[in-house]
Structure formats: structure tokens, C-alpha cells
Design a protein around this motif. Structure first.
Motif, PDB file in Angstrom:
ATOM      1  N   THR A 105      30.876  56.193 141.305  1.00  0.00           N
ATOM      2  CA  THR A 105      31.765  57.200 141.910  1.00  0.00           C
ATOM      3  C   THR A 105      33.008  56.763 142.603  1.00  0.00           C
ATOM      4  N   ASP A 106      33.623  57.598 142.750  1.00  0.00           N
ATOM      5  CA  ASP A 106      34.974  56.867 142.838  1.00  0.00           C
ATOM      6  C   ASP A 106      35.137  55.114 143.327  1.00  0.00           C
ATOM      7  N   GLY A 107      34.360  55.144 144.981  1.00  0.00           N
ATOM      8  CA  GLY A 107      33.942  54.028 145.513  1.00  0.00           C
ATOM      9  C   GLY A 107      33.917  52.884 144.431  1.00  0.00           C
ATOM     10  N   GLY A 108      33.316  53.617 143.142  1.00  0.00           N
ATOM     11  CA  GLY A 108      32.054  52.742 141.823  1.00  0.00           C
ATOM     12  C   GLY A 108      33.383  52.057 141.333  1.00  0.00           C
ATOM     13  N   ARG A 109      34.307  53.227 140.966  1.00  0.00           N
ATOM     14  CA  ARG A 109      35.991  52.558 140.042  1.00  0.00           C
ATOM     15  C   ARG A 109      36.596  51.467 140.890  1.00  0.00           C
ATOM     16  N   THR A 110      36.586  51.478 142.066  1.00  0.00           N
ATOM     17  CA  THR A 110      37.423  50.939 142.922  1.00  0.00           C
ATOM     18  C   THR A 110      36.897  49.666 142.556  1.00  0.00           C
ATOM     19  N   VAL A 111      35.564  49.016 143.550  1.00  0.00           N
ATOM     20  CA  VAL A 111      35.098  48.090 143.205  1.00  0.00           C
ATOM     21  C   VAL A 111      34.950  47.900 141.874  1.00  0.00           C
ATOM     22  N   ALA A 112      34.592  48.359 140.837  1.00  0.00           N
ATOM     23  CA  ALA A 112      34.356  48.228 139.279  1.00  0.00           C
ATOM     24  C   ALA A 112      35.879  47.770 139.014  1.00  0.00           C
ATOM     25  N   ARG A 113      37.055  47.970 139.485  1.00  0.00           N
ATOM     26  CA  ARG A 113      38.131  48.245 138.809  1.00  0.00           C
ATOM     27  C   ARG A 113      38.267  46.327 139.730  1.00  0.00           C
ATOM     28  N   GLN A 114      38.252  46.107 140.585  1.00  0.00           N
ATOM     29  CA  GLN A 114      38.443  44.777 142.081  1.00  0.00           C
ATOM     30  C   GLN A 114      37.347  43.377 140.539  1.00  0.00           C
ATOM     31  N   ALA A 115      36.038  44.179 140.437  1.00  0.00           N
ATOM     32  CA  ALA A 115      35.280  42.844 140.368  1.00  0.00           C
ATOM     33  C   ALA A 115      35.604  42.803 138.984  1.00  0.00           C
ATOM     34  N   VAL A 116      36.743  43.353 137.438  1.00  0.00           N
ATOM     35  CA  VAL A 116      36.810  43.209 136.161  1.00  0.00           C
ATOM     36  C   VAL A 116      38.206  41.578 136.630  1.00  0.00           C
ATOM     37  N   GLU A 117      38.969  42.631 137.333  1.00  0.00           N
ATOM     38  CA  GLU A 117      39.457  41.318 137.218  1.00  0.00           C
ATOM     39  C   GLU A 117      39.449  40.769 138.293  1.00  0.00           C
ATOM     40  N   THR A 118      38.780  40.055 139.065  1.00  0.00           N
ATOM     41  CA  THR A 118      37.962  39.474 139.242  1.00  0.00           C
ATOM     42  C   THR A 118      37.421  38.005 138.498  1.00  0.00           C
ATOM     43  N   VAL A 119      36.751  39.410 137.585  1.00  0.00           N
ATOM     44  CA  VAL A 119      36.323  38.383 136.512  1.00  0.00           C
ATOM     45  C   VAL A 119      37.161  37.682 135.571  1.00  0.00           C
ATOM     46  N   GLN A 120      37.825  38.450 135.085  1.00  0.00           N
ATOM     47  CA  GLN A 120      38.889  37.746 134.111  1.00  0.00           C
ATOM     48  C   GLN A 120      39.867  36.629 134.545  1.00  0.00           C
ATOM     49  N   GLU A 121      40.014  36.525 135.924  1.00  0.00           N
ATOM     50  CA  GLU A 121      40.720  35.678 136.343  1.00  0.00           C
ATOM     51  C   GLU A 121      39.831  34.026 136.118  1.00  0.00           C
ATOM     52  N   LEU A 122      38.352  34.690 136.550  1.00  0.00           N
ATOM     53  CA  LEU A 122      37.089  33.531 136.307  1.00  0.00           C
ATOM     54  C   LEU A 122      37.168  33.219 134.926  1.00  0.00           C
ATOM     55  N   LEU A 123      36.792  33.823 134.166  1.00  0.00           N
ATOM     56  CA  LEU A 123      36.852  33.888 133.144  1.00  0.00           C
ATOM     57  C   LEU A 123      38.169  32.482 132.235  1.00  0.00           C
ATOM     58  N   GLN A 124      39.591  33.195 132.452  1.00  0.00           N
ATOM     59  CA  GLN A 124      40.668  32.430 132.560  1.00  0.00           C
ATOM     60  C   GLN A 124      40.658  31.346 132.799  1.00  0.00           C
ATOM     61  N   GLN A 125      39.534  30.889 133.874  1.00  0.00           N
ATOM     62  CA  GLN A 125      39.076  29.891 134.686  1.00  0.00           C
ATOM     63  C   GLN A 125      38.129  28.479 133.629  1.00  0.00           C
ATOM     64  N   LEU A 126      37.373  29.434 133.211  1.00  0.00           N
ATOM     65  CA  LEU A 126      36.097  28.877 132.667  1.00  0.00           C
ATOM     66  C   LEU A 126      36.820  28.243 131.187  1.00  0.00           C
ATOM     67  N   LEU A 127      37.342  29.259 130.609  1.00  0.00           N
ATOM     68  CA  LEU A 127      38.321  29.415 129.491  1.00  0.00           C
ATOM     69  C   LEU A 127      39.545  28.359 129.332  1.00  0.00           C
ATOM     70  N   GLU A 128      39.709  27.745 129.862  1.00  0.00           N
ATOM     71  CA  GLU A 128      40.703  26.733 129.733  1.00  0.00           C
ATOM     72  C   GLU A 128      40.919  25.708 128.791  1.00  0.00           C
ATOM     73  N   PRO A 129      39.742  24.896 129.593  1.00  0.00           N
ATOM     74  CA  PRO A 129      39.545  23.887 128.423  1.00  0.00           C
ATOM     75  C   PRO A 129      39.383  24.378 127.172  1.00  0.00           C
ATOM     76  N   LEU A 130      39.931  25.168 126.811  1.00  0.00           N
ATOM     77  CA  LEU A 130      39.712  25.714 125.030  1.00  0.00           C
ATOM     78  C   LEU A 130      40.857  26.224 124.804  1.00  0.00           C
ATOM     79  N   GLY A 131      42.114  26.603 125.385  1.00  0.00           N
ATOM     80  CA  GLY A 131      43.223  26.703 125.628  1.00  0.00           C
ATOM     81  C   GLY A 131      43.275  28.423 126.684  1.00  0.00           C
ATOM     82  N   GLY A 132      42.531  28.965 126.939  1.00  0.00           N
ATOM     83  CA  GLY A 132      42.517  30.026 127.869  1.00  0.00           C
ATOM     84  C   GLY A 132      42.033  31.487 127.078  1.00  0.00           C
ATOM     85  N   LEU A 133      41.667  32.363 127.735  1.00  0.00           N
ATOM     86  CA  LEU A 133      41.708  33.335 127.479  1.00  0.00           C
ATOM     87  C   LEU A 133      41.414  33.551 126.331  1.00  0.00           C
ATOM     88  N   ASP A 134      43.283  34.040 124.968  1.00  0.00           N
ATOM     89  CA  ASP A 134      44.097  34.439 124.222  1.00  0.00           C
ATOM     90  C   ASP A 134      44.208  33.156 123.299  1.00  0.00           C
TER      91      ASP A 134
END
Length: 164
Positions: free
Chosen positions: A101-130
């Protein structure tokens, strides 16, 4: 006869890492009202919609690696929360299509952003996401996920000790 390693097995480490990740995602997404499993559904729908796809529950289950029955249960909860819509596929009345839904797209965008930040943190010991190490790690995980497992053979006491 092989000797086992004195340290943790790769299977145990994969299990621990998966649990660490699930708990971290659950905590990070709690303010958005999502669990890790619900995130897998809405983030996948978000990405698939951006690619022009409107998947069925079955297709989404295949995409996420979750059981179809579990995806159905998650979809119902997300529908109740107003984040997705479930509709019958006009080409196959047995299939249920999922859309955000429109609300679902908004929540999904926020969630993806949040998880990307978390993923960067998790992968920092390997040099980060990239980093090159992260790309190698991702390739290794993909190789393991793509390798088929032989079906397990049930243990039957009447056949133990016999050779076929």
C-alpha cells in the motif's frame, strides 16, 4: 577417521551469525512495527515492485527462501496492519498477488534505510558494505546457498547396521 576441529564448526558459526543478525534487525525495526521476517516480505515486495513485478505469495516465498505457509501468515498480518494488499491473480484464481500500500511503501523505504545502516555496521570488520572482503564474503555465502542439499534419509532402526 577424521578429527574434528577444536573450535566451533562452520554450521554453528552460520547459525550464530544468522541469530545475531535476526535479533539486530528485530530491534532496529521495532519502532516501525516490523519483525525481521515481516521486513523480508515488505523489502522484497518493495524491490520487486521497483523491478515491475507483482509477485504471488508463492513467488515471494521462493524469493525469500521462506515456506509458503509462513509467507501467507506474514502477508495476512501485514494486510491487517495496512501495509500490503492481497488480491486474487486474474490469470490464476488459486494464486494470491501481493502489493504494498502507500503506507507500506513508506514503511518499506524507512526499513530498508534502517537495515542498510545496520548492515554497514555489521560488515565494518570486513571493511564495510562496499569492500572487496565483503564482496568475497557475499560470493561465498551465495555459493553455499546455491548448493543443493541431498534429501536426508530417515533413520529406521530395522535398517541400522545393514548394508544395502
Amino acid at each position: 577417521m577424521s578429527k574434528g576441529s577444536p573450535g566451533p564448526t562452520p554450521g554453528f558459526l552460520v547459525w550464530r551469525l544468522a541469530n545475531k543478525w535476526r535479533v539486530a534487525v528485530d530491534r532496529a525495526l521495532a519502532p516501525l512495527g516490523l519483525t525481521h521476517a515481516q521486513y523480508a516480505v515488505v523489502a522484497s515486495l518493495y524491490g520487486m515492485a521497483r523491478a515491475g513485478e507483482r509477485p504471488s505469495q508463492r513467488r515471494l516465498a521462493d524469493h525469500t527462501g521462506m515456506e509458503a505457509l509462513y509467507v501467507s501468515k506474514l502477508a495476512r498480518a501485514l494486510e491487517t496492519a495496512g501495509l500490503i494488499e492481497r488480491t486474487r491473480d486474474p490469470r490464476d484464481p488459486r494464486a494470491v498477488q501481493l502489493t504494498l500500500t502507500d503506507g507500506g511503501r513508506t514503511v518499506a523505504r524507512q526499513a530498508v534505510e534502517t537495515v542498510q545502516e545496520l548492515l554497514q555496521q555489521l560488515l565494518e570488520p570486513l571493511g564495510g558494505l562496499d569492500s572487496a572482503r565483503t564482496r568475497v564474503f557475499t560470493d561465498e555465502l551465495t555459493t553455499l546457498l546455491d548448493a543443493p542439499l541431498a534429501p536426508s534419509v530417515p533413520t529406521d532402526e530395522s535398517t541400522q547396521g545393514r548394508t544395502p
